[in-house]
Design a protein around this motif. Structure first.
Motif, PDB file in Angstrom:
ATOM      1  N   GLY A   2       1.036  -1.036   0.017  1.00 20.76           N
ATOM      2  CA  GLY A   2      -0.064  -0.001   0.114  1.00 20.76           C
ATOM      3  C   GLY A   2       0.949   1.122  -0.041  1.00 20.76           C
ATOM      4  O   GLY A   2       0.522   2.187  -0.786  1.00 20.76           O
ATOM      5  N   VAL A   3       1.828   1.322   1.068  1.00 19.15           N
ATOM      6  CA  VAL A   3       2.805   2.570   0.861  1.00 19.15           C
ATOM      7  C   VAL A   3       3.469   2.751  -0.322  1.00 19.15           C
ATOM      8  O   VAL A   3       3.686   3.740  -0.926  1.00 19.15           O
ATOM      9  CB  VAL A   3       3.647   2.502   2.316  1.00 19.15           C
ATOM     10  N   ILE A   6       1.023   4.386  -2.877  1.00 20.93           N
ATOM     11  CA  ILE A   6       0.975   5.584  -2.486  1.00 20.93           C
ATOM     12  C   ILE A   6       2.319   6.522  -2.922  1.00 20.93           C
ATOM     13  O   ILE A   6       2.029   7.782  -3.573  1.00 20.93           O
ATOM     14  CB  ILE A   6       0.506   5.783  -0.916  1.00 20.93           C
ATOM     15  N   LYS A   7       3.453   5.985  -2.745  1.00 20.95           N
ATOM     16  CA  LYS A   7       4.611   6.734  -3.383  1.00 20.95           C
ATOM     17  C   LYS A   7       4.723   6.979  -4.837  1.00 20.95           C
ATOM     18  O   LYS A   7       4.987   7.659  -5.219  1.00 20.95           O
ATOM     19  CB  LYS A   7       5.960   5.838  -2.739  1.00 20.95           C
ATOM     20  N   ILE A   8       4.134   5.726  -5.669  1.00 14.88           N
ATOM     21  CA  ILE A   8       4.097   5.892  -6.979  1.00 14.88           C
ATOM     22  C   ILE A   8       3.350   6.866  -7.265  1.00 14.88           C
ATOM     23  O   ILE A   8       3.505   7.546  -8.244  1.00 14.88           O
ATOM     24  CB  ILE A   8       3.731   4.397  -7.452  1.00 14.88           C
ATOM     25  N   SER A   9       1.848   6.981  -6.694  1.00 16.17           N
ATOM     26  CA  SER A   9       1.098   7.967  -7.124  1.00 16.17           C
ATOM     27  C   SER A   9       1.439   9.231  -6.939  1.00 16.17           C
ATOM     28  O   SER A   9       1.252  10.052  -7.675  1.00 16.17           O
ATOM     29  CB  SER A   9      -0.362   7.344  -6.300  1.00 16.17           C
ATOM     30  N   ALA A  10       2.298   9.697  -5.792  1.00 20.66           N
ATOM     31  CA  ALA A  10       2.657  10.990  -5.757  1.00 20.66           C
ATOM     32  C   ALA A  10       3.659  11.318  -6.814  1.00 20.66           C
ATOM     33  O   ALA A  10       3.748  12.387  -7.562  1.00 20.66           O
ATOM     34  CB  ALA A  10       3.532  10.880  -4.335  1.00 20.66           C
ATOM     35  N   ILE A  52      -6.345   1.358   0.368  1.00 19.69           N
ATOM     36  CA  ILE A  52      -7.054   0.270   0.677  1.00 19.69           C
ATOM     37  C   ILE A  52      -6.247  -0.959   1.035  1.00 19.69           C
ATOM     38  O   ILE A  52      -6.333  -1.786   2.015  1.00 19.69           O
ATOM     39  CB  ILE A  52      -8.133  -0.053  -0.445  1.00 19.69           C
ATOM     40  N   TYR A  53      -5.253  -0.882   0.218  1.00 19.64           N
ATOM     41  CA  TYR A  53      -4.084  -2.090   0.725  1.00 19.64           C
ATOM     42  C   TYR A  53      -3.529  -1.973   1.989  1.00 19.64           C
ATOM     43  O   TYR A  53      -3.029  -2.777   2.625  1.00 19.64           O
ATOM     44  CB  TYR A  53      -3.133  -2.115  -0.450  1.00 19.64           C
ATOM     45  N   HIS A  54      -3.379  -0.803   2.515  1.00 20.31           N
ATOM     46  CA  HIS A  54      -2.561  -0.401   3.545  1.00 20.31           C
ATOM     47  C   HIS A  54      -3.652  -0.912   4.594  1.00 20.31           C
ATOM     48  O   HIS A  54      -3.192  -1.599   5.840  1.00 20.31           O
ATOM     49  CB  HIS A  54      -2.217   0.645   3.500  1.00 20.31           C
ATOM     50  N   LEU A  55      -4.604  -0.165   4.543  1.00 22.04           N
ATOM     51  CA  LEU A  55      -5.891  -0.715   5.650  1.00 22.04           C
ATOM     52  C   LEU A  55      -6.375  -2.138   5.760  1.00 22.04           C
ATOM     53  O   LEU A  55      -6.832  -2.636   7.041  1.00 22.04           O
ATOM     54  CB  LEU A  55      -7.128   0.206   5.434  1.00 22.04           C
ATOM     55  N   PHE A  56      -6.207  -2.685   4.744  1.00 25.70           N
ATOM     56  CA  PHE A  56      -6.706  -4.071   4.543  1.00 25.70           C
ATOM     57  C   PHE A  56      -5.465  -5.086   4.071  1.00 25.70           C
ATOM     58  O   PHE A  56      -5.358  -5.581   2.799  1.00 25.70           O
ATOM     59  CB  PHE A  56      -7.826  -4.351   3.786  1.00 25.70           C
ATOM     60  N   PRO A  57      -4.538  -5.331   4.885  1.00 23.35           N
ATOM     61  CA  PRO A  57      -3.310  -6.075   4.214  1.00 23.35           C
ATOM     62  C   PRO A  57      -3.615  -7.298   3.841  1.00 23.35           C
ATOM     63  O   PRO A  57      -2.829  -7.980   3.186  1.00 23.35           O
ATOM     64  CB  PRO A  57      -2.028  -6.124   5.568  1.00 23.35           C
ATOM     65  N   GLN A  58      -4.673  -8.192   4.086  1.00 26.16           N
ATOM     66  CA  GLN A  58      -4.917  -9.301   3.851  1.00 26.16           C
ATOM     67  C   GLN A  58      -5.391  -9.304   2.099  1.00 26.16           C
ATOM     68  O   GLN A  58      -5.044 -10.413   1.736  1.00 26.16           O
ATOM     69  CB  GLN A  58      -6.127  -9.833   4.879  1.00 26.16           C
ATOM     70  N   ILE A  59      -5.714  -8.319   1.817  1.00 25.53           N
ATOM     71  CA  ILE A  59      -6.024  -8.417   0.404  1.00 25.53           C
ATOM     72  C   ILE A  59      -4.771  -7.921  -0.388  1.00 25.53           C
ATOM     73  O   ILE A  59      -4.871  -8.257  -1.590  1.00 25.53           O
ATOM     74  CB  ILE A  59      -7.227  -7.474  -0.092  1.00 25.53           C
ATOM     75  N   ALA A  60      -3.968  -7.202   0.067  1.00 25.90           N
ATOM     76  CA  ALA A  60      -2.671  -6.848  -0.560  1.00 25.90           C
ATOM     77  C   ALA A  60      -1.704  -8.065  -0.594  1.00 25.90           C
ATOM     78  O   ALA A  60      -0.766  -8.027  -1.578  1.00 25.90           O
ATOM     79  CB  ALA A  60      -2.039  -5.734   0.325  1.00 25.90           C
ATOM     80  N   ALA A  61      -1.787  -9.078   0.245  1.00 28.68           N
ATOM     81  CA  ALA A  61      -1.168 -10.382   0.115  1.00 28.68           C
ATOM     82  C   ALA A  61      -1.528 -11.216  -1.144  1.00 28.68           C
ATOM     83  O   ALA A  61      -0.822 -12.229  -1.133  1.00 28.68           O
ATOM     84  CB  ALA A  61      -1.161 -10.884   1.372  1.00 28.68           C
TER      85      ALA A  61
END
Length: 121
Positions: A2-3, A6-10, A52-61
């Protein structure tokens, strides 16, 4: 993940703003479609996905998340660079623009499926 998104989006945000500034200073708005897509698909969509991936790490994995990140971040630059050529009259770049667009779409669909299938309260 997630982080990282967010960095790529910046980076996309900075590119979009710089392109917007260039267009306003030159009074040439030919690249408006590129500017809009960089801001919407690069800055906004990737920021929200990153949150969303940061708040819900289970879906980021999941494999779906990895597919989303790779497809989105390969497809978007391909689509934007080739679209810039298209708007300047180089129609031979249209297939590459479409290819990038399909990759981004597949990435977004992967994200949507991942959220619907795997996001739990």
């Amino acid at each position: 993940m997630g982080v990282r998104l967010i960095k790529i989006s910046a980076v996309y945000f900075a590119l979009g703003v710089c392109l917007g500034l260039y267009m306003s200073m030159t009074h040439s708005f030919t690249l408006t479609p590129v500017h809009v897509h960089i801001n919407l698909l690069g800055w906004t969509a990737l920021t929200l996905a990153g949150i969303i991936y940061h708040l819900f790490p289970q879906i980021a994995a999941t494999t779906w998340a990895k597919a989303h990140v790779w497809l989105h971040n390969i497809g978007l630059p391909v689509m934007m660079i080739s679209l810039a050529f298209v708007v300047f009259g180089h129609e031979s770049w249209i297939p590459l623009t479409a290819t990038g667009g399909v990759l981004v779409t597949l990435g977004v669909l992967s994200f949507a499926w991942n959220v619907v299938k795997n996001l739990k309260a």
